[in-house]
Design an enzyme around this catalytic site. Structure first.
Site, PDB file in Angstrom:
ATOM      1  N   GLY A  22      33.663  21.944   2.502  1.00 16.25           N
ATOM      2  CA  GLY A  22      34.167  23.039   3.334  1.00 16.25           C
ATOM      3  C   GLY A  22      35.677  23.040   3.454  1.00 16.25           C
ATOM      4  O   GLY A  22      36.387  22.348   2.712  1.00 16.25           O
ATOM      5  N   GLY A  23      36.183  23.838   4.399  1.00 19.24           N
ATOM      6  CA  GLY A  23      37.628  24.010   4.554  1.00 19.24           C
ATOM      7  C   GLY A  23      38.386  22.732   4.830  1.00 19.24           C
ATOM      8  O   GLY A  23      39.480  22.520   4.304  1.00 19.24           O
ATOM      9  N   THR A  43      38.305  26.294  13.369  1.00 20.95           N
ATOM     10  CA  THR A  43      37.521  25.123  12.979  1.00 20.95           C
ATOM     11  C   THR A  43      36.259  25.558  12.239  1.00 20.95           C
ATOM     12  O   THR A  43      36.070  26.747  11.925  1.00 20.95           O
ATOM     13  CB  THR A  43      37.197  24.241  14.208  1.00 20.95           C
ATOM     14  OG1 THR A  43      36.657  23.006  13.763  1.00 20.95           O
ATOM     15  CG2 THR A  43      36.238  24.924  15.156  1.00 20.95           C
ATOM     16  N   LYS A  75      37.316  28.082   8.360  1.00 23.60           N
ATOM     17  CA  LYS A  75      38.658  27.788   7.850  1.00 23.60           C
ATOM     18  C   LYS A  75      38.984  28.531   6.547  1.00 23.60           C
ATOM     19  O   LYS A  75      40.149  28.784   6.252  1.00 23.60           O
ATOM     20  CB  LYS A  75      38.839  26.279   7.657  1.00 23.60           C
ATOM     21  CG  LYS A  75      38.857  25.508   8.960  1.00 23.60           C
ATOM     22  CD  LYS A  75      39.156  24.043   8.762  1.00 23.60           C
ATOM     23  CE  LYS A  75      39.165  23.301  10.095  1.00 23.60           C
ATOM     24  NZ  LYS A  75      39.570  21.887   9.951  1.00 23.60           N
ATOM     25  N   LEU A 109      36.251  12.661   9.916  1.00 24.07           N
ATOM     26  CA  LEU A 109      37.019  13.685  10.623  1.00 24.07           C
ATOM     27  C   LEU A 109      36.455  13.972  12.004  1.00 24.07           C
ATOM     28  O   LEU A 109      37.129  14.557  12.848  1.00 24.07           O
ATOM     29  CB  LEU A 109      37.067  14.973   9.795  1.00 24.07           C
ATOM     30  CG  LEU A 109      38.242  15.090   8.812  1.00 24.07           C
ATOM     31  CD1 LEU A 109      38.235  13.974   7.782  1.00 24.07           C
ATOM     32  CD2 LEU A 109      38.223  16.443   8.101  1.00 24.07           C
ATOM     33  N   ASN A 166      43.750  26.470   9.445  1.00 21.31           N
ATOM     34  CA  ASN A 166      43.246  25.992  10.740  1.00 21.31           C
ATOM     35  C   ASN A 166      44.162  26.393  11.901  1.00 21.31           C
ATOM     36  O   ASN A 166      43.881  26.062  13.045  1.00 21.31           O
ATOM     37  CB  ASN A 166      43.054  24.473  10.725  1.00 21.31           C
ATOM     38  CG  ASN A 166      44.360  23.719  10.868  1.00 21.31           C
ATOM     39  OD1 ASN A 166      45.357  24.071  10.247  1.00 21.31           O
ATOM     40  ND2 ASN A 166      44.362  22.682  11.691  1.00 21.31           N
ATOM     41  N   SER A 223      40.025  20.615  21.808  1.00 20.52           N
ATOM     42  CA  SER A 223      41.253  21.415  21.826  1.00 20.52           C
ATOM     43  C   SER A 223      41.536  22.063  23.175  1.00 20.52           C
ATOM     44  O   SER A 223      42.672  22.053  23.657  1.00 20.52           O
ATOM     45  CB  SER A 223      41.194  22.500  20.740  1.00 20.52           C
ATOM     46  OG  SER A 223      41.098  21.923  19.469  1.00 20.52           O
ATOM     47  N   GLY A 225      31.376  16.499   1.503  1.00 22.01           N
ATOM     48  CA  GLY A 225      31.458  17.867   1.993  1.00 22.01           C
ATOM     49  C   GLY A 225      32.486  18.671   1.218  1.00 22.01           C
ATOM     50  O   GLY A 225      33.450  18.114   0.684  1.00 22.01           O
TER      51      GLY A 225
END
Length: 250
Positions: A133-134, A68, A72, A210, A93, A23, A131
């Protein structure tokens, strides 16, 4: 070329162990190409989410943030409001600073859908989300929109989730889409990958990771060896970043 701004506009990414993140390079290159000399983007590596209020006090010129792993979901209590889609997803995000308020958005949904959809075939109607997570919440949101049924796979399954040790030939054969939402395989630990019975993968499978660094994770390479379609998260990240830029400037 855009007119040079006089006011300082700061942006950044919050996460944990994020020195690898694309980013900062992506946005600073964007600002340079647009001649936005008073725009900057930096990484804010937080060892815990409780450090977030101090970050805001130290960086008063912030106009927007990306979020990230692993924050999130944890960031939500620190925000003043969520846009409707982020509220439905349960993960954020992107944060917009507007008149003293912090508003949470989710651009992962946009990025994932746009990058994932072109690879879909008629047989790709059942998925395993690796997974919980967010990021997995955005993936699940898109799969629902596309009418693809799915199961979560977790190291510590709850409810109707399944564990990695439960995966067998029958489950892998019937779920032709596998989406890695874990950080396993991210640089520098590039040998790591979710514990799956990869021997049951076929050319009918689609593996989406991802992760974007490395370009081909151990997860994707294992699928490629079996003839599966593979895709990493690079395009998704670029798309979600551009959507975040739109939100910050709207």
């Amino acid at each position: 070329m855009a007119k040079t701004e006089q006011k300082i506009h700061s942006f950044g990414l919050i996460g944990k162990n994020i020195s690898y993140s694309f980013s900062k390079t992506y946005f600073n290159h964007k600002f340079t190409s647009m001649d936005l000399v008073n725009h900057s983007y930096e990484n804010f590596d937080l060892s815990k989410i409780e450090e977030f209020p101090d970050l805001l006090k130290k960086h008063i010129t912030l106009k927007g943030l990306n979020v990230t792993i692993p924050y999130k979901e944890a960031i939500i209590p620190y925000l003043d409001s969520l846009n409707k889609k982020a509220e439905r997803i349960g993960a954020v995000n992107t944060i917009k600073f507007k008149k003293g308020s912090l508003i949470g958005y989710n651009t992962d949904v946009y990025g994932f859908k746009k990058s994932f959809q072109p690879f879909l075939k008629e047989s790709h109607n059942k998925a395993l989300i690796l997974g919980t997570g967010g990021a997995s919440k955005a993936v699940a949101f898109v799969l629902k929109e596309l009418g693809i049924s799915f199961k979560y796979v977790s190291r510590n399954p709850i409810g109707d989730q399944i564990g990695y040790t439960d995966l067998n030939k029958k489950i892998i054969s019937s779920h032709t889409v596998l989406i890695n939402c874990t950080p396993l395989g991210t640089f520098p630990d590039t040998e790591a990958k979710p514990e799956l019975p990869y021997e049951f993968l076929t050319s009918s499978h689609l593996l989406f990771d991802l992760i974007y660094n490395p370009e081909k994770t151990a997860f994707l390479l294992s699928g490629e060896r079996k003839g599966a379609i593979i895709c990493n998260g690079r395009k998704m990240l670029e798309l979600q970043a551009e959507k975040a830029w739109q939100i910050w400037n709207s």
